[in-house]
Each structure stands twice: as structure tokens, then as C-alpha cells.
Write a protein that holds these residues in place. Structure first.
Motif, PDB file in Angstrom:
ATOM      1  N   LEU A 178      19.912  22.787 -44.672  1.00 33.20           N
ATOM      2  CA  LEU A 178      18.898  23.597 -45.338  1.00 33.20           C
ATOM      3  C   LEU A 178      19.461  24.235 -46.603  1.00 33.20           C
ATOM      4  O   LEU A 178      18.800  24.278 -47.643  1.00 33.20           O
ATOM      5  CB  LEU A 178      18.374  24.665 -44.379  1.00 33.20           C
ATOM      6  CG  LEU A 178      17.305  25.609 -44.926  1.00 33.20           C
ATOM      7  CD1 LEU A 178      16.126  24.841 -45.511  1.00 33.20           C
ATOM      8  CD2 LEU A 178      16.836  26.575 -43.837  1.00 33.20           C
ATOM      9  N   GLN A 215      14.265  25.629 -39.208  1.00 26.40           N
ATOM     10  CA  GLN A 215      15.144  25.353 -40.345  1.00 26.40           C
ATOM     11  C   GLN A 215      15.156  23.854 -40.694  1.00 26.40           C
ATOM     12  O   GLN A 215      15.181  23.488 -41.881  1.00 26.40           O
ATOM     13  CB  GLN A 215      16.560  25.834 -40.049  1.00 26.40           C
ATOM     14  CG  GLN A 215      16.684  27.341 -39.884  1.00 26.40           C
ATOM     15  CD  GLN A 215      18.134  27.792 -39.937  1.00 26.40           C
ATOM     16  OE1 GLN A 215      18.857  27.503 -40.890  1.00 26.40           O
ATOM     17  NE2 GLN A 215      18.566  28.511 -38.902  1.00 26.40           N
ATOM     18  N   THR A 219      13.894  22.234 -44.184  1.00 23.22           N
ATOM     19  CA  THR A 219      14.692  21.259 -44.944  1.00 23.22           C
ATOM     20  C   THR A 219      13.827  20.080 -45.373  1.00 23.22           C
ATOM     21  O   THR A 219      13.901  19.619 -46.523  1.00 23.22           O
ATOM     22  CB  THR A 219      15.879  20.768 -44.089  1.00 23.22           C
ATOM     23  OG1 THR A 219      16.643  21.888 -43.652  1.00 23.22           O
ATOM     24  CG2 THR A 219      16.770  19.819 -44.878  1.00 23.22           C
TER      25      THR A 219
END
Length: 405
Positions: free
Chosen positions: A73, A276, A280
Motif C-alpha cells: 500500500l 489495505q 492498494t
């Protein structure tokens, strides 16, 4: 019992007064058109939702995550900055994933503020810009919100007359709540000022992708030497319509980023790993969803300005952000933003945010969020037209701001 020290430093939550009126109206069956909270109503992109579904429920991803953010990320955020701003970031040393930009501001305040430290904060401004530092024991000195010479004049006075000398200045462009935008020349001057006076610049760029005039807002980090003094906060909430996911970033000066990462390591384990991973995918994926978001808000802005203007309430058209910053309608100036906002709920079934909730210099304004579709915005305008047409009778029943105690 006496209130706790930090709670005593926080004033009553202004927006709660309007929220109570709103709750009473809804309980009575009113259909409130809520343009108060900047809470995006658009769905998150389909490919982001698919990535979340694909990742959730696996043993590895159900475990504690990383408070600094997973490596993939942070790399995706670095790639975004290079594409969007031409700015190269070290994903390891210059990026921290936060639980939204609001948490990022609150925790950076904890990281850099000693008791009594002075911080320069725009007024009006998003509340966490000031209250994060107040909760950390700091002292707030207000400066103008717009990126004009008057801001620099106020900051110069603050550097001369504040004891101790200010440690940081907060800026937010596109601004919440005023929607004003800064250009690179302004940021160049700001970086030079910060270097001259050895202060930190904390830039809130949460609305970087919500702009309407084909003039993308810049990042302060585009200025040569900005990494010496600046940290910037961004958010997934508006760009990808992911407000409840609570993903944001702090990027920039390594010393401040390191301090923020250390504080966060004691406070949280980071966002849920599947969130997360999905974030991403958002940053690495196609940007057509961003263009669609921008176009939807542009159409809503145009509907708001056109329909409210015809209703008798001229609204300045914002060039960016998901807000309009509107002076109180003619004849209602003496009522004040809180009473006007309550009246709007009671008499027009429309909710807005009172300007004084963003600082005393926000009095005389309300913030209108573009979080309802065009049809609902036009319905709000029709309700408001009827309300304004009966304004004389309404005003007789309201205590003017100047006479309230």
C-alpha cells in the motif's frame, strides 16, 4: 464531578445542536435532505470491492496488520504521487498509512507537540486541524484561511509576537470548508517562509482529486526543498468514495513521518489488512472511477448553484472540493449560522453545517455538502424557496445573534 483536563479544553460540539434538531424532525417523519456532513454517498469502485471480497477471511489477513501500513500500500501511494504530482517518495521512510487523514492529523499532533507549543491554524478550518493540537496540549493561533498575502502577514506577526515561537502551520487546499484553492506559487512562498522561521508545514490535501475547472490542485511537495519542512495528508475517502474504510496517508519530511510512525506503533495495529489490500488495488487500478466521481460532483455543484440561485439564495460556485461555502441569505445575517441551520431543518427540511462550527471567522456562512443527487438538491432548493418567501414571518420568531447571551 469536575471534567477531565482534555475534555475541558474542547468546546461544545457546535454541529450537535443542528443534529438534535435533525433527529427530532426525522422522528416526526420529516424527509430531511442532508447536505450537512461531508459524507460521500457514492459507492466504492467495483474492482476495489472485489479485491476486498477476495482477500477477506484468510488466516493471514485476519491477523494484526502493520500500524505503518502494509508495504504494498505504501508503494502504491508512492506510485500515485509520482504519476499525479511528479513527486518521488521513499515508501519506507517517507510514507505512513493512517486511519484516514483525520486520525493522521490527531496523531501527528501527539507526535510533535509539547505542552504550550503554538501552532498556526486557519480559521475557519476543519475542526481536527485545531483540536488535535489542543488535545495534545498545544496552543492555537488563528490565521486567515485563504492563500493570500494577508495569510503571510498574519504568520509574520505570529512569529514576532507568539511566546514560544510557533512550531508548525496547518494549510488545507482545496479547503474544507471554504473550497478555496492554492497554486504552486503560494506553496513556494510557504516553503520559503517555513525554512526562514524553522517551522513545520502540515498540508491537508484530502480533496486533491475533487476539482471542476480542469486545473488539478498541486501538492506542496512539488516545490523544491519542501521535504525539508513539509508533511502532506491525503485520504481515500473522497477520491475513491471510501469514507468508512478509514484509509489515508501522511507523506513527506522523514523526521515527522518517523515520529508519527512511532506514536502510531503504540496506539494501533493499522487498518484491517483486507482493507489495505483493497486500497492498494484502488491506487494501482484504473482511474476512470475518479473521473466519474469528479463529473458527478461537478453536476451536483452546477445543480446547486443554479437551483439555489433561482430560489433566492446565491451560492458562490466552488472550483474544487465537495463543498460550497455560502453566505447566509439576505435578511438572515443577524440570525447567525447555528440558528439559521436549525431553521432550515425545521422549516425547509434541509440540513447544512453552520459556519461557526469551523471557527469564529466562519460565522455568517454555512457549508453545503454535495452528498445528495441532483434531484434531491433541486428538491432542497424548492423547499428553501418556500422558506425564504416566508422569511419575514420566520425572522420575527428568532432571537438575533447580536442580542443573544
Amino acid at each position: 464531578m469536575e471534567e477531565f483536563h482534555r475534555i475541558r479544553r474542547l468546546p461544545p460540539y457546535v454541529f450537535e445542536q443542528v443534529n438534535r434538531v435533525k433527529a427530532v424532525a426525522r422522528n416526526a417523519g420529516a424527509d430531511i435532505i442532508d447536505l450537512g456532513m461531508g459524507n460521500p454517498d457514492l459507492p466504492a469502485p467495483a474492482h476495489v470491492l472485489e479485491k476486498l471480497k477476495e482477500t477477506i477471511g484468510k488466516p493471514r489477513t485476519d491477523r494484526y496488520s502493520s500500524s505503518k501500513g502494509i508495504a504494498g500500500l505504501r508503494r502504491a501511494q508512492a506510485a500515485y504521487y509520482e504519476r499525479r504530482f511528479g513527486v518521488k517518495l521513499n515508501a519506507e521512510a517517507q510514507i505512513v498509512t493512517t486511519l484516514g487523514s483525520k486520525e493522521g492529523f490527531a496523531n501527528v499532533a501527539q507526535a510533535i507537540t509539547a505542552p504550550g507549543d503554538v501552532v498556526l491554524v486557519p480559521n475557519p478550518s476543519y475542526p481536527i486541524h485545531a483540536f488535535g493540537f489542543l488535545m495534545a496540549g498545544g496552543v492555537i493561533r488563528s490565521v486567515p484561511a485563504e492563500p493570500t498575502p494577508q495569510l503571510f502577514e498574519a504568520m509574520e506577526r505570529a512569529m514576532i509576537h507568539s511566546i514560544p515561537k510557533p512550531i508548525a502551520v496547518v494549510v488545507c487546499y482545496p479547503s474544507n470548508p471554504t473550497a478555496c484553492v492554492a497554486n504552486l506559487d503560494f506553496y513556494r512562498d510557504l516553503v520559503a517562509f517555513a525554512k526562514k522561521h524553522s517551522i513545520i508545514v502540515l498540508s491537508d490535501l484530502a480533496y486533491a482529486e475533487v476539482y471542476f475547472e480542469n486545473n488539478p490542485p498541486p501538492s506542496i511537495l512539488q516545490v523544491p526543498g519542501a521535504f525539508d519542512v513539509a508533511v502532506e495528508f491525503t485520504s481515500m475517502s473522497k477520491t475513491f468514495s471510501m469514507p468508512g474504510w478509514r484509509i489515508g496517508f501522511a507523506v513527506g519530511n522523514e523526521r515527522v513521518i518517523s515520529a508519527l510512525a512511532r506514536v502510531k506503533s503504540y496506539l494501533d495495529y493499522g487498518a484491517f489488512t483486507p482493507v489495505q489490500v483493497a486500497a492498494t488495488a484502488a491506487l494501482n487500478g484504473p482511474d476512470d472511477c475518479i473521473r466519474e466521481m469528479r463529473e458527478i460532483y461537478r453536476r451536483r455543484r452546477d445543480a446547486l448553484v443554479e437551483s439555489f440561485g433561482r430560489a433566492g439564495w446565491p451560492i458562490p460556485a466552488p472550483s474544487a472540493s465537495m463543498f460550497a461555502w455560502a453566505p447566509l441569505p439576505k435578511g438572515f445575517e443577524a440570525v447567525g449560522s447555528i440558528e439559521f441551520s436549525k431553521l432550515l431543518v425545521e422549516k425547509a427540511e434541509v440540513a447544512v453545517a453552520p459556519g461557526i462550527g469551523f471557527g469564529e471567522h466562519g460565522e455568517g456562512y454555512v457549508r453545503i455538502a454535495l452528498v445528495e443527487n441532483e434531484q434531491r438538491i433541486r428538491q432542497a432548493a424548492r423547499n428553501i424557496r418556500r422558506f425564504l418567501e416566508s422569511g419575514v414571518e420566520t425572522l420575527h420568531n428568532v432571537v438575533p445573534l447580536a442580542t443573544r447571551r
